[in-house]
Design a protein around this motif. Structure first.
Motif, PDB file in Angstrom:
ATOM      1  N   UNK A 224       0.819  -1.212   0.000  1.00  0.00           N
ATOM      2  CA  UNK A 224       0.000   0.000   0.000  1.00  0.00           C
ATOM      3  C   UNK A 224       0.852   1.262   0.000  1.00  0.00           C
ATOM      4  N   UNK A 225       1.995   1.218   0.676  1.00  0.00           N
ATOM      5  CA  UNK A 225       2.832   2.398   0.852  1.00  0.00           C
ATOM      6  C   UNK A 225       4.063   2.381  -0.058  1.00  0.00           C
ATOM      7  N   UNK A 226       4.111   1.466  -1.015  1.00  0.00           N
ATOM      8  CA  UNK A 226       5.301   1.332  -1.847  1.00  0.00           C
ATOM      9  C   UNK A 226       5.098   1.983  -3.219  1.00  0.00           C
ATOM     10  N   UNK A 227       6.198   2.155  -3.945  1.00  0.00           N
ATOM     11  CA  UNK A 227       6.137   2.632  -5.326  1.00  0.00           C
ATOM     12  C   UNK A 227       5.438   1.553  -6.156  1.00  0.00           C
ATOM     13  N   UNK A 228       4.449   1.918  -6.991  1.00  0.00           N
ATOM     14  CA  UNK A 228       3.625   0.916  -7.687  1.00  0.00           C
ATOM     15  C   UNK A 228       4.315   0.271  -8.881  1.00  0.00           C
ATOM     16  N   UNK A 229       5.408  -0.447  -8.631  1.00  0.00           N
ATOM     17  CA  UNK A 229       6.121  -1.157  -9.693  1.00  0.00           C
ATOM     18  C   UNK A 229       5.679  -2.612  -9.669  1.00  0.00           C
ATOM     19  N   UNK A 230       4.938  -3.026 -10.698  1.00  0.00           N
ATOM     20  CA  UNK A 230       4.372  -4.378 -10.724  1.00  0.00           C
ATOM     21  C   UNK A 230       5.320  -5.334 -11.444  1.00  0.00           C
ATOM     22  N   UNK A 231       6.507  -5.509 -10.840  1.00  0.00           N
ATOM     23  CA  UNK A 231       7.516  -6.412 -11.391  1.00  0.00           C
ATOM     24  C   UNK A 231       8.037  -7.323 -10.284  1.00  0.00           C
ATOM     25  N   UNK A 232       8.540  -8.512 -10.629  1.00  0.00           N
ATOM     26  CA  UNK A 232       9.062  -9.430  -9.598  1.00  0.00           C
ATOM     27  C   UNK A 232      10.108  -8.763  -8.719  1.00  0.00           C
TER      28      UNK A 232
END
Length: 511
Positions: A224-232
């Motif tokens: 929720x509080x992280x940078x939204x990088x949708x990578x492994x």
């Protein structure tokens, strides 16, 4: 001439490639800047923005300071609105309560889309109550209503008290063993997770599943509080996969509940009340030759239950911490709460507090409401403009803009001495600020998506207050700045609400 130009390298793009790339990047930055300024129009906000990131670095490093700056711009300009730029998205901050109501009242495909989190659709999955519109949403909320009847709330109250007391026992034991102040934010979060699990899905969740559940929910919180990088390897990806597992687990609980309710079992938790009513409507539809009601699949229920869990978890953790902080700093309020609870219930009674007695604790109820007003847990309610929307006579929110109505700012508008913690505003028959300032009390939202479980949430806070002040003597570890709000992801005291505790009652409650 052509040979001379060729010899000079005019037709050789290999050497010009870096310049072409640089020109393309510069053009992208220019277009982005001009687009931002066009959308911003007359709104206060930065004149120049960092390409793509905008103010994202400041928002991540200091979310409290970032949103305070938005509020200051909106207030000082008199516009009630402010603009900024985050991760390639144009954003509009809404400070004015009436403008926030305009957003809440126009959640529909051609206006605003409630998203709950700037990247919530990717994070929460498809089956979620907050992304629904119109009659589909209205019908589902109607079928959720049996989950929060007085009978259902009474069932939950007994469960809530057992879980709360079990955790309070551990807190007191730890305090006695260490003699040190204990930050209660994480213990509150753990207590609330167990409460939500037990109230929502009861015994359908095994102990092994609860352990996996807790780990997955912790991953979700980090995402929720992280940078939204949708990578492994990134926290956002781990959070998204954790949510998928949580939804499947909750969907399996719904399946088991359907089977038990079909066999004539009595409701013991929220999903039982929900499935009991759902089965009745499914049977009526089948008898009439109609298809089953929409959104009755197990996985869909899993998504909706996760929505409930998300709404109940961190918001409640925030409120419990602020309640303890407020009682410590207002001994007169603490004394009145203790006296009211003692007149209705004793730890030595061996019985839980009944639903009737909970409702009779009017001053404690007022304290709970003031906690939520003074420190609304979910300070912002993100929406996206599905189409351009004329929010004021002089400003139209552009299509695709992310809009942030500020529940926090509304909570300090209209009320008498709004910065003061004063439960009397909700208790005094003469003042009745709960009525006079109703449109500014937006902690549970407004409009079609107003929190359907707000009575449950307030009951949980009241029960915690009643049990905590009855079994524990406590005092805050008052370090400088300890009560400054920080985002975790809801607002909590900076020090995690560290308190010294010792047992107050002669016999610890057991029932």
């Amino acid at each position: 001439m052509a040979e001379l130009l060729r010899a000079a390298g005019f037709f050789d793009l290999r050497g010009a490639a870096p310049f072409v790339v640089a020109a393309a990047v510069a053009m992208y930055f220019l277009v982005e800047q001009l687009s931002y300024l066009r959308k911003k129009g007359p709104l206060p906000g930065p004149s120049l923005v960092v390409p793509f990131l905008g103010s994202a670095v400041r928002m991540i490093r200091d979310p409290t300071g970032f949103w305070d700056a938005q509020a200051a711009r909106a207030r000082e300009s008199g516009a009630g609105l402010a603009a900024d730029f985050l991760f390639g998205r144009f954003i509009v901050f809404v400070r004015d309560s009436e403008l926030s109501h305009r957003v809440f009242a126009n959640v529909r495909p051609d206006a605003f889309h409630l998203i709950g989190h700037p990247f919530g659709k990717r994070l929460f999955g498809d089956h979620n109550l907050i992304y629904m519109f119109g009659e589909d949403h209205k019908d589902l909320r109607r079928r959720i209503t049996p989950n929060f009847t007085p009978r259902a709330l009474s069932t939950y109250a007994a469960i809530q008290q057992r879980v709360i007391l079990a955790h309070l026992r551990r807190w007191l034991d730890q305090s006695a063993a260490t003699g040190e102040a204990m930050p209660i934010r994480v213990p509150c979060r753990d207590m609330n997770l167990e409460t939500s699990q037990t109230v929502f899905v009861g015994s359908y969740l095994s102990e092994k599943a609860r352990e996996r559940f807790a780990k997955d929910y912790a991953l979700f919180n980090l995402g929720l509080m992280s940078v939204p990088v949708d990578l492994p390897g990134f926290a956002f990806r781990r959070a998204r996969l954790a949510v998928a597992r949580l939804v499947r687990t909750l969907g399996e609980c719904a399946r088991k509940s359907k089977a038990r309710m079909r066999a004539g079992g009595e409701p013991e938790c929220l999903v039982d009340y929900w499935m009991q009513e759902t089965l009745r409507e499914m049977d009526e539809a089948a008898a009439a030759g109609r298809p089953p009601p929409a959104h009755t699949g197990d996985e869909e229920f899993g998504g909706f239950l996760f929505d409930f869990l998300f709404a109940a978890q961190d918001a409640s953790t925030s409120s419990l911490c602020w309640a303890v902080s407020a009682l410590d700093s207002h001994p007169d309020v603490l004394a009145r709460v203790r006296a009211e609870v003692a007149a209705a219930w004793s730890p030595e009674s061996g019985k839980p507090i009944t639903a009737e007695k909970i409702q009779g604790m009017r001053y404690t109820q007022a304290v709970a409401r003031e906690v939520v007003r003074h420190r609304p847990p979910a300070t912002l309610v993100p929406h996206v403009a599905g189409e351009a929307f004329q929010l004021t006579e002089w400003y139209a929110v552009p299509k695709g803009a992310m809009v942030f109505p500020s529940v926090y700012e509304s909570s300090f508008q209209g009320f008498a001495s709004p910065d003061a913690f004063d439960p009397e505003r909700f208790f005094s028959e003469a003042r009745r600020e709960d009525v006079a300032c109703k449109r500014n009390f937006l902690a549970f939202g407004a409009g079609a998506h107003q929190c359907v479980g707000q009575r449950y949430a307030l009951n949980h806070l009241v029960l915690f207050l009643a049990l905590f002040v009855s079994v524990a003597d406590f005092r805050r570890d008052g370090t400088p700045g300890c009560d400054e709000p920080v985002y975790m992801p809801t607002i909590v005291p900076r020090d995690g609400c560290a308190v010294y505790m010792e047992q107050r009652c002669r016999t610890f409650p057991s029932f």
